[in-house]
Each structure stands twice: as C-alpha cells, then as structure tokens.
Design an enzyme around this catalytic site. Structure first.
Site, short mmCIF file in Angstrom:
data_model
loop_
_atom_site.label_atom_id
_atom_site.label_comp_id
_atom_site.label_asym_id
_atom_site.label_seq_id
_atom_site.Cartn_x
_atom_site.Cartn_y
_atom_site.Cartn_z
N PRO A 2 0.98 -1.30 -0.05
CA PRO A 2 0.03 -0.03 -0.03
C PRO A 2 0.74 1.37 -0.18
O PRO A 2 1.74 1.39 0.92
CB PRO A 2 -0.76 -0.10 1.49
CG PRO A 2 0.09 -0.79 2.21
CD PRO A 2 1.05 -1.63 1.40
N GLU A 3 0.35 2.11 -1.09
CA GLU A 3 1.17 3.28 -1.10
C GLU A 3 -0.20 4.08 -0.51
O GLU A 3 -1.13 3.87 -0.18
CB GLU A 3 1.61 3.95 -2.41
CG GLU A 3 2.67 2.66 -2.75
CD GLU A 3 3.35 3.09 -4.00
OE1 GLU A 3 3.21 4.17 -4.51
OE2 GLU A 3 3.75 2.24 -4.86
#
Length: 289
Positions: A2-3
């Site tokens: 996840p960014e």
DNA sequence: AGAGCTACCTGAAGGC
DNA sequence: TGCCTTCAGGTAGCTC
C-alpha cells in the site's frame, strides 16, 4: 501493498465502521507482526471508542477516547476486511455487496465492535505493525516526527517541491521515495508521476529545470487523486475494506510494463526496467529525460 | 547528517 | 513434478 492511495482507500472503507464504535472484543493471534504488539494491546483497546480515523502518509490513525491513538501500518501485504456478520443494516447495505475473502492463516488481528461489525487484519508477510501512542504526543513519536509533507495537502506546493528537489543530492526516484521529504509516495506512484512529468528517474533531483517542478507537482497530485478515485491498485494483496479490488493498475503507464510501448501520444518508446537502490524502476527512456 | 545496504517474511512466477 | 532463484506495494536499523 500500500502506498498513499491504497491506505486512503482502506481508510474510507473502514471509517463508517470504526468511527463512533467501541471495541467489544479484540483477538491478537500472534505476539508480533513486524514488531511485537504493544504491551497490554488488547486491554488498552477494550471498551474504548474510536473518535476518528485519519491517515498520515501510509499510516492509519484511529484516535481513541482513552487519549491514545492506534497507529497501523500495512507494510507490503497488509489488508483489512470488514466481515458482515452482525453489522447494522445501514452499514451492510453500503459495504457488503461484494464477495469477501475467506478466513486465512494470515488473519492476525480481529476487532469486534459494539456496532456488530467485525474487522480482520490480514498480512501474509507481516511487514505491517500496530502501535499505541499518546494522542497529544503523536507527532513527537519517532514514527511521525520526521515525516515529510502530505502530497495532497495545501502545504505541498510547486515551490516546496522545487525546494525539495534543489536541496536533494540523489536521483529523482530516491528523492521522491524519501518519506522524510514527501510522505506517502511509493514505488508505483513515483514511477507513474515521473512519467507524467517526462522526467527520468535517474536524473539528479537537483538538476530538474525550474519549470519541471511545477509539472511534477501536478503529476504527483493527479496520479494520487486518480488512484484514490479508482480504489487504489491491486497487484496482489490490496483490497478495499469491502473486499472489492482496486482498479488503478489498469491505468499504469509504466509500472510493471517492461517491454510495452510507451502510452504517450506520439512517443514510440518502449518501457524499460532498471534497478535503483535494489528496487525496480520503470520508465520510458525516450520521453523521460 | 545523509546516503546506501540488509533484514524482516511469505508466496508467486519462471527457468531447468 | 519438483527444486531453485528472483521478485514483490515498505521501512527500521545498521554501516560508512
């Protein structure tokens, strides 16, 4: 996983379940993720009400009515899913019409709330972690003290970006990945933003022409906003909290597209993969200079 | 101070 | 089929 866009997508999905609810039951199925869980983790959550669910960089921040904040990081493969059983109809109708992933040996934490919702944290690689921090001192905590600008905040301007690039020594890729400068970008969105701004990831950040800072600033904001609107990018693990996939991976111009034609109109280049700092970088050598 | 590397962990994919 | 290597969305904690 996840960014910033994936974490923001998860936050939006969890918010209606978390905020205003109390922890009725907390199950911690192992002593650690990346780090040991905090001392008395379960006891410090039980009976507490969540007053807000925010995001800083790639962290989820659940503020509790006890004066502590539960900070959660998803590492590379963490995900939350909302389990429908007992959820109130208002929540269920909104969030539960997508198929949910099945129970797994990588379900490490289970939250049961007094609104009937159950939220499960799953993380095969266990690079994620959770920490309880006094809310008043949240931004003094080492996790947050040195974090850079939120790229979607008003404080992140083209002028600030220009100053960041001018003060940096390494290549553009490394500069944009540095969470102490800009907080929330990761490998995917740095590659995509640099392509949009037609800048090579290998170019020294300090050498970016002044006009290019403005283009890059716009590219960063655009790609993050578009990715959030698409529910993030699902490569392997990322799911929205309702189990739905993210869709932004279909809009990638360069990431994971080695050998494919550059999608820029009029550019006949081919996407190339190089290694920078031991990580894959994707770009078009023809139109990114 | 800051840049660069390793380590943490599992699973998927590709070569042989 | 199976074994081995490589790679994957991140970052704390070392070195130099």
């Amino acid at each position: 996983m996840p960014e910033l866009p994936e974490v923001e997508t998860v936050r939006r999905g969890l918010q209606p379940v978390f905020v205003g609810a109390r922890f009725l039951h907390v199950e911690k199925r192992r002593p650690n993720l990346r780090f040991p869980f905090p001392e008395r983790f379960v006891e410090r959550l039980l009976g507490r009400r969540v007053t807000s669910l925010e995001r800083r960089a790639k962290y989820l921040l659940a503020e509790l009515d006890s004066g502590e904040t539960l900070a959660m990081h998803l590492g590379m493969s963490g995900s939350f899913r909302i389990v429908a059983e007992g959820a109130p109809a208002t929540v269920a109708s909104e969030a539960f019409h997508f198929p949910r992933s099945k129970a797994s040996e990588h379900d490490h934490v289970v939250f049961d709330f007094d609104n009937g919702a159950r939220v499960v944290y799953n993380d095969p690689r266990r690079f994620g972690f959770m920490k309880l921090i006094p809310t008043d001192d949240l931004y003094l905590d080492p996790l947050f003290a040195d974090l850079g600008l939120e790229p979607l905040s008003d404080r992140f301007t083209a002028e600030k970006l220009s100053a960041i690039l001018h003060a940096a020594r390494g290549p553009l890729k490394a500069t944009l990945l540095d969470q102490k400068r800009i907080a929330g970008l990761g490998n995917i969105y740095v590659c995509e933003a640099l392509h949009r701004a037609r800048l090579s990831p290998e170019r020294p950040a300090v050498s970016a022409p002044p006009g290019k800072a403005k283009a890059l600033h716009g590219a960063i904001r655009d790609v993050l906003e578009e990715a959030i609107a698409a529910g993030g990018s699902t490569l392997r693990d990322h799911r929205q909290a309702d189990g739905e996939l993210g869709y932004f991976q279909h809009a990638f111009a360069v990431y994971d597209r080695e050998g494919a034609p550059c999608p820029r109109k009029g550019c006949k280049g081919t996407i190339k993969r190089i290694a920078q700092g031991g990580r894959g970088t994707f770009y078009c050598p023809k139109c990114q200079t």
